[in-house]
Write a protein that holds these residues in place. Sequence first.
Motif, PDB file in Angstrom:
ATOM      1  N   PRO A   1      86.895 126.331   4.526  1.00 39.54           N
ATOM      2  CA  PRO A   1      87.444 126.119   5.782  1.00 39.54           C
ATOM      3  C   PRO A   1      86.974 127.104   6.795  1.00 39.54           C
ATOM      4  CG  PRO A   1      89.160 125.894   4.139  1.00 39.54           C
ATOM      5  CD  PRO A   1      88.009 126.532   3.320  1.00 39.54           C
ATOM      6  N   LEU A   2      86.309 128.193   6.351  1.00 40.76           N
ATOM      7  CA  LEU A   2      85.862 129.420   7.250  1.00 40.76           C
ATOM      8  C   LEU A   2      84.833 128.711   8.275  1.00 40.76           C
ATOM      9  CD1 LEU A   2      85.391 131.982   4.515  1.00 40.76           C
ATOM     10  CD2 LEU A   2      87.426 131.678   6.103  1.00 40.76           C
ATOM     11  N   VAL A   3      84.030 127.696   7.828  1.00 40.69           N
ATOM     12  CA  VAL A   3      83.124 127.325   8.713  1.00 40.69           C
ATOM     13  C   VAL A   3      83.436 126.764   9.986  1.00 40.69           C
ATOM     14  CG1 VAL A   3      81.106 125.567   8.929  1.00 40.69           C
ATOM     15  CG2 VAL A   3      81.542 126.939   6.610  1.00 40.69           C
ATOM     16  N   PHE A   4      84.622 126.016   9.986  1.00 34.24           N
ATOM     17  CA  PHE A   4      85.228 125.142  10.978  1.00 34.24           C
ATOM     18  C   PHE A   4      86.178 126.141  11.704  1.00 34.24           C
ATOM     19  CE2 PHE A   4      84.223 122.337   7.695  1.00 34.24           C
ATOM     20  CZ  PHE A   4      83.894 121.113   8.612  1.00 34.24           C
ATOM     21  N   PRO A   5      86.427 125.765  13.188  1.00 31.92           N
ATOM     22  CA  PRO A   5      87.437 126.406  13.781  1.00 31.92           C
ATOM     23  C   PRO A   5      88.704 126.338  13.402  1.00 31.92           C
ATOM     24  CG  PRO A   5      86.053 125.011  15.261  1.00 31.92           C
ATOM     25  CD  PRO A   5      85.960 124.660  13.829  1.00 31.92           C
ATOM     26  N   ARG A   6      89.537 127.226  13.612  1.00 30.20           N
ATOM     27  CA  ARG A   6      91.054 127.213  13.144  1.00 30.20           C
ATOM     28  C   ARG A   6      91.625 126.018  13.371  1.00 30.20           C
ATOM     29  NH1 ARG A   6      96.207 128.249  14.498  1.00 30.20           N
ATOM     30  NH2 ARG A   6      95.976 128.253  16.637  1.00 30.20           N
TER      31      ARG A   6
ATOM     32  N   TYR B   1      79.970 114.700   6.080  1.00 32.47           N
ATOM     33  CA  TYR B   1      80.206 113.918   7.312  1.00 32.47           C
ATOM     34  C   TYR B   1      80.958 115.199   8.413  1.00 32.47           C
ATOM     35  CZ  TYR B   1      78.768 110.094   4.859  1.00 32.47           C
ATOM     36  OH  TYR B   1      78.122 109.323   4.121  1.00 32.47           O
ATOM     37  N   CYS B   2      81.976 115.584   7.881  1.00 31.01           N
ATOM     38  CA  CYS B   2      82.553 116.616   8.771  1.00 31.01           C
ATOM     39  C   CYS B   2      81.713 118.016   9.093  1.00 31.01           C
ATOM     40  CB  CYS B   2      83.928 117.023   8.157  1.00 31.01           C
ATOM     41  SG  CYS B   2      85.186 115.807   7.841  1.00 31.01           S
ATOM     42  N   LEU B   3      81.088 118.336   8.024  1.00 30.46           N
ATOM     43  CA  LEU B   3      79.850 119.306   8.016  1.00 30.46           C
ATOM     44  C   LEU B   3      78.929 118.898   9.193  1.00 30.46           C
ATOM     45  CD1 LEU B   3      79.732 120.557   4.635  1.00 30.46           C
ATOM     46  CD2 LEU B   3      80.538 121.776   6.352  1.00 30.46           C
ATOM     47  N   ARG B   4      78.435 117.800   9.124  1.00 33.73           N
ATOM     48  CA  ARG B   4      77.384 117.585   9.910  1.00 33.73           C
ATOM     49  C   ARG B   4      77.948 117.386  11.413  1.00 33.73           C
ATOM     50  NH1 ARG B   4      75.519 111.790  12.040  1.00 33.73           N
ATOM     51  NH2 ARG B   4      77.736 111.305  12.014  1.00 33.73           N
ATOM     52  N   LEU B   5      79.206 116.949  11.569  1.00 33.41           N
ATOM     53  CA  LEU B   5      79.735 116.935  12.937  1.00 33.41           C
ATOM     54  C   LEU B   5      79.643 118.224  13.385  1.00 33.41           C
ATOM     55  CD1 LEU B   5      80.837 115.175  15.148  1.00 33.41           C
ATOM     56  CD2 LEU B   5      82.923 115.544  14.138  1.00 33.41           C
ATOM     57  N   ARG B   6      80.261 119.183  12.701  1.00 36.39           N
ATOM     58  CA  ARG B   6      80.607 120.618  13.024  1.00 36.39           C
ATOM     59  C   ARG B   6      79.487 121.442  13.365  1.00 36.39           C
ATOM     60  NH1 ARG B   6      80.102 124.675  14.783  1.00 36.39           N
ATOM     61  NH2 ARG B   6      81.209 126.685  14.366  1.00 36.39           N
ATOM     62  N   PHE B   7      78.244 121.101  12.606  1.00 38.34           N
ATOM     63  CA  PHE B   7      77.103 121.842  12.689  1.00 38.34           C
ATOM     64  C   PHE B   7      76.487 121.463  13.906  1.00 38.34           C
ATOM     65  CE2 PHE B   7      77.391 123.381   8.115  1.00 38.34           C
ATOM     66  CZ  PHE B   7      77.721 124.583   8.492  1.00 38.34           C
TER      67      PHE B   7
ATOM     68  N   ASP C   1      80.015 123.920  20.944  1.00 45.63           N
ATOM     69  CA  ASP C   1      81.032 122.897  21.518  1.00 45.63           C
ATOM     70  C   ASP C   1      82.020 122.691  20.357  1.00 45.63           C
ATOM     71  OD1 ASP C   1      79.456 122.966  23.778  1.00 45.63           O
ATOM     72  OD2 ASP C   1      78.436 121.200  23.329  1.00 45.63           O
ATOM     73  N   ALA C   2      81.804 123.071  19.249  1.00 45.58           N
ATOM     74  CA  ALA C   2      83.040 122.439  18.116  1.00 45.58           C
ATOM     75  C   ALA C   2      84.210 123.268  18.497  1.00 45.58           C
ATOM     76  CB  ALA C   2      82.595 123.096  16.819  1.00 45.58           C
ATOM     77  N   GLY C   3      84.031 124.539  19.366  1.00 45.08           N
ATOM     78  CA  GLY C   3      85.407 125.431  19.531  1.00 45.08           C
ATOM     79  C   GLY C   3      86.192 124.620  20.424  1.00 45.08           C
ATOM     80  N   ARG C   4      85.392 123.573  21.455  1.00 45.51           N
ATOM     81  CA  ARG C   4      86.391 123.001  22.505  1.00 45.51           C
ATOM     82  C   ARG C   4      87.013 121.961  22.013  1.00 45.51           C
ATOM     83  NH1 ARG C   4      81.623 121.390  26.094  1.00 45.51           N
ATOM     84  NH2 ARG C   4      83.457 120.291  27.195  1.00 45.51           N
TER      85      ARG C   4
ATOM     86  N   ASP D   1      78.778 109.632  16.343  1.00 38.60           N
ATOM     87  CA  ASP D   1      77.766 110.452  16.420  1.00 38.60           C
ATOM     88  C   ASP D   1      77.996 111.667  17.338  1.00 38.60           C
ATOM     89  OD1 ASP D   1      75.092 110.693  18.428  1.00 38.60           O
ATOM     90  OD2 ASP D   1      74.813 110.426  16.346  1.00 38.60           O
ATOM     91  N   PRO D   2      77.561 112.798  16.762  1.00 33.71           N
ATOM     92  CA  PRO D   2      77.815 114.175  17.280  1.00 33.71           C
ATOM     93  C   PRO D   2      77.343 114.064  18.725  1.00 33.71           C
ATOM     94  CG  PRO D   2      77.187 114.532  14.924  1.00 33.71           C
ATOM     95  CD  PRO D   2      76.910 112.991  15.361  1.00 33.71           C
TER      96      PRO D   2
END
Length: 158
Positions: free
Chosen positions: A47-52, A79-85, A90-93, A133-134
């Motif tokens: 879970p460290l890769v994703f925002p809180r 798929y979540c990893l793909r979206l996150r990366f 912008d993931a923090g938004r 799609d990201p």
Amino acid sequence: MTRSWTVPLLLGLCGAVIATGLFLGRGPGAARPVLLWFLLLAVVYSPLVFPRSVSAREARSRSTADGRPVVFWRPGCKYCLRLRFRLGRDAGRLHWVDIWRDPAGAAAVRAVNGGDETVPTVVLAGRPYVNPDPGWLRDQLSAAVRDGGTAADSGGRP
């Protein structure tokens, strides 16, 4: 909460066992890259890769206030990893809800996916999108900033 860390812990443990065998048989030169590879995988699947993450309830109220999308995800989902990366900074938004930590989030995902916990599920302007799609999501975020509010889609699924 322990499910979130199961895969990373198993990867770290397997890496340590394999690296120990290599260390004893061939020396530290062979063990070091294997251990580093497994530790890198453990971090990526943690879970460290994703925002809180926040609760589904909190994410909904924040989204209502600021118009940002809510992303339902779980650790270990490629798929979540793909979206996150692919979202990058912008993931923090976005508001992220870990469905393994929040039963209400898991229930919300099941409600829009016919009983399945299919992630990532993004809720934008009250509409759910499964595995969007990201690039499309990034465009929606840009449109929200440009318009000063929510960027509801123009009628099509990404």
